[in-house]
Enzyme design. Structure first.
Site, PDB file in Angstrom:
ATOM      1  N   GLY A 170      12.064 -56.807   5.128  1.00 35.58           N
ATOM      2  CA  GLY A 170      13.201 -57.646   4.789  1.00 35.58           C
ATOM      3  C   GLY A 170      13.080 -59.043   5.346  1.00 35.58           C
ATOM      4  CB  ALA A 171      13.950 -61.427   7.203  1.00 29.80           C
ATOM      5  CG  LEU A 172      12.924 -59.877   1.171  1.00 31.78           C
ATOM      6  CD1 LEU A 172      13.195 -59.391  -0.251  1.00 31.78           C
ATOM      7  CD2 LEU A 172      11.676 -59.202   1.731  1.00 31.78           C
ATOM      8  N   GLY A 207       6.575 -65.513   0.587  1.00 28.67           N
ATOM      9  CA  GLY A 207       5.406 -64.651   0.730  1.00 28.67           C
ATOM     10  C   GLY A 207       5.684 -63.262   0.164  1.00 28.67           C
ATOM     11  CG  HIS A 208       8.553 -60.743   2.030  1.00 23.95           C
ATOM     12  ND1 HIS A 208       9.222 -61.589   2.890  1.00 23.95           N
ATOM     13  CD2 HIS A 208       7.985 -59.794   2.813  1.00 23.95           C
ATOM     14  CE1 HIS A 208       9.074 -61.157   4.132  1.00 23.95           C
ATOM     15  NE2 HIS A 208       8.324 -60.076   4.117  1.00 23.95           N
ATOM     16  CE  LYS A 230       2.042 -63.844   8.683  1.00 18.41           C
ATOM     17  NZ  LYS A 230       2.954 -62.836   9.157  1.00 18.41           N
ATOM     18  CG  ASP A 231       0.835 -59.093   8.012  1.00 17.45           C
ATOM     19  OD1 ASP A 231       1.053 -59.355   9.199  1.00 17.45           O
ATOM     20  OD2 ASP A 231       1.602 -59.447   7.090  1.00 17.45           O
ATOM     21  CB  SER A 258      10.486 -62.233   8.715  1.00 19.32           C
ATOM     22  OG  SER A 258      10.182 -61.755   7.422  1.00 19.32           O
TER      23      SER A 258
HETATM   24  P1  AMP Z   1       6.786 -57.886   6.592  1.00 20.41           P
HETATM   25  O1  AMP Z   1       8.158 -57.889   5.978  1.00 20.41           O
HETATM   26  O2  AMP Z   1       6.526 -59.051   7.483  1.00 20.41           O
HETATM   27  O3  AMP Z   1       6.416 -56.552   7.171  1.00 20.41           O
HETATM   28  O4  AMP Z   1       5.793 -58.094   5.393  1.00 20.41           O
HETATM   29  C1  AMP Z   1       5.853 -57.282   4.243  1.00 20.41           C
HETATM   30  C2  AMP Z   1       4.673 -57.592   3.366  1.00 20.41           C
HETATM   31  O5  AMP Z   1       4.682 -58.961   2.989  1.00 20.41           O
HETATM   32  C3  AMP Z   1       3.333 -57.353   4.068  1.00 20.41           C
HETATM   33  O6  AMP Z   1       2.422 -56.774   3.145  1.00 20.41           O
HETATM   34  C4  AMP Z   1       2.925 -58.741   4.467  1.00 20.41           C
HETATM   35  O7  AMP Z   1       1.530 -58.881   4.589  1.00 20.41           O
HETATM   36  C5  AMP Z   1       3.451 -59.541   3.297  1.00 20.41           C
HETATM   37  N1  AMP Z   1       3.610 -60.943   3.685  1.00 20.41           N
HETATM   38  C6  AMP Z   1       4.308 -61.421   4.735  1.00 20.41           C
HETATM   39  N2  AMP Z   1       4.187 -62.764   4.800  1.00 20.41           N
HETATM   40  C7  AMP Z   1       3.378 -63.136   3.782  1.00 20.41           C
HETATM   41  C8  AMP Z   1       2.862 -64.380   3.316  1.00 20.41           C
HETATM   42  N3  AMP Z   1       3.147 -65.515   3.930  1.00 20.41           N
HETATM   43  N4  AMP Z   1       2.053 -64.371   2.241  1.00 20.41           N
HETATM   44  C9  AMP Z   1       1.752 -63.206   1.608  1.00 20.41           C
HETATM   45  N5  AMP Z   1       2.220 -62.003   1.982  1.00 20.41           N
HETATM   46  C10 AMP Z   1       3.018 -61.960   3.058  1.00 20.41           C
END
Ligand code: AMP
Length: 295
Positions: free
Chosen positions: A32-34, A37-38, A150-151, A187
């Site tokens: 969340g906190a989209l 990137g999401h 990114k991850d 986020s």
């Molecule tokens: P998170 O909510 O941070 O766990 O991220 C959820 C998904 O979004 C994961 O697969 C992350 O790698 C992807 N993600 C987060 N930030 C980015 C970004 N800046 N660009 C591309 N994918 C992202």
């Protein structure tokens, strides 16, 4: 229409109906906190599949003691509004109880890949990631699941996990979305003060500098140490790592990588309350004939 689903039987019912109708399902796991990137993941899923499930779940098992589980931004209403605009079919937002009911006892550990980089800095983190992703892939039984580059380490671990445990879901990586100044969207950028936000893009810049230096033949250890010092001098509080590693098996790379073995530079550093991570590819080494018209 975007539907918000909190429980597992309802999620399964939607998917069974879609599958019976011959529709392909895409899964986008998030906390969340989209941000944009999401949204790039959601768009990739929409382009590749007929139905898109976005999960919004701040997974407690991937946070260590003293990490930011309580502070992590939770903005479900805004997230749902964004996902509605993107045409996601289902937002799956389970409670912790739903995901980990009393008696839950199963752990998932991927060897090797989880020992280095963020795995070394955050012991147990990737066990929590592997655990929740295993559950989401089973729950969703999606045809394709989308994760951000990114991850990168997380993506590599999930690819390993999906191959080892014979998940049918195809794992798809999506390129990192950045702010104009290069900072990878995250986020956790919400933790940065205005002043820290000015400093934050240095991480991407230093990793890029390391990548270029290694491509020119500078030893990885020397380039990485220079980046570490530059980050500390720029105002980062601590640097967990700056390292050059094989893009696939994450083994260390010391000098210019051999052609055909892509390498990446990985970094993690603390700025104010935020722990920022990023990674960039090492450009393919220039061959002696390059530029002479034989490329
Ligand atoms: P998170 O909510 O941070 O766990 O991220 C959820 C998904 O979004 C994961 O697969 C992350 O790698 C992807 N993600 C987060 N930030 C980015 C970004 N800046 N660009 C591309 N994918 C992202």
């Amino acid at each position: 229409m975007t539907e918000v689903v909190h429980d597992i039987p309802a999620l399964r019912a939607r998917q069974d109906a879609w599958r019976q109708a011959g529709q392909r399902i895409g899964l986008v796991p998030t906390m969340g906190a989209l941000h944009a990137g999401h949204i790039a993941l959601v768009r990739a899923a929409r382009a590749a599949t007929d139905r898109v499930i976005v999960t919004v779940f701040v997974n407690p098992t991937q946070f260590g003691p003293g990490e930011d589980l309580d502070a992590y931004p939770r903005t479900l209403d805004a997230d749902v509004a964004l996902l509605r605009a993107e045409g996601a079919d289902v937002v799956f937002a389970p409670t912790v109880q739903t995901m980990y009911p009393p008696g839950f006892a199963t752990r998932v550990h991927v060897d090797g890949l989880t020992d280095v980089l963020c795995g070394a800095a955050r012991p147990g983190h990737f066990d929590g990631v592997a655990q929740v992703v295993t559950k989401l892939l089973n729950l969703g039984a999606a045809d394709e699941a989308f994760f951000g580059e990114k991850d990168w380490q997380q993506l590599a671990i999930i690819r390993r996990l999906a191959a080892d445990l014979n998940f049918r879901t195809r794992i798809v990586g999506v390129p990192t979305v950045r702010a104009e100044d290069g900072l990878a969207l995250s986020s956790r950028n919400a933790y940065l003060s205005a002043e820290e936000r000015q400093i934050a893009p240095r991480l991407f810049r230093e990793l890029t500098r390391v990548a270029d230096a290694v491509a020119r033949g500078v030893p990885a250890a020397r380039a990485s140490e220079a980046a570490r010092e530059a980050l500390l001098a720029a105002g980062f509080r601590a640097v967990d790592y700056v390292e050059v590693r094989d893009a696939d098996d994450l083994s260390p790379v010391e000098t210019t990588p051999a052609a055909g073995r892509p390498a990446r530079v990985f970094g993690a550093a603390h700025l104010g309350r935020a722990r920022l991570i990023d990674n960039v590819p090492v450009p393919a080494p220039a061959r002696s004939g390059d530029g002479a018209g034989d490329a």
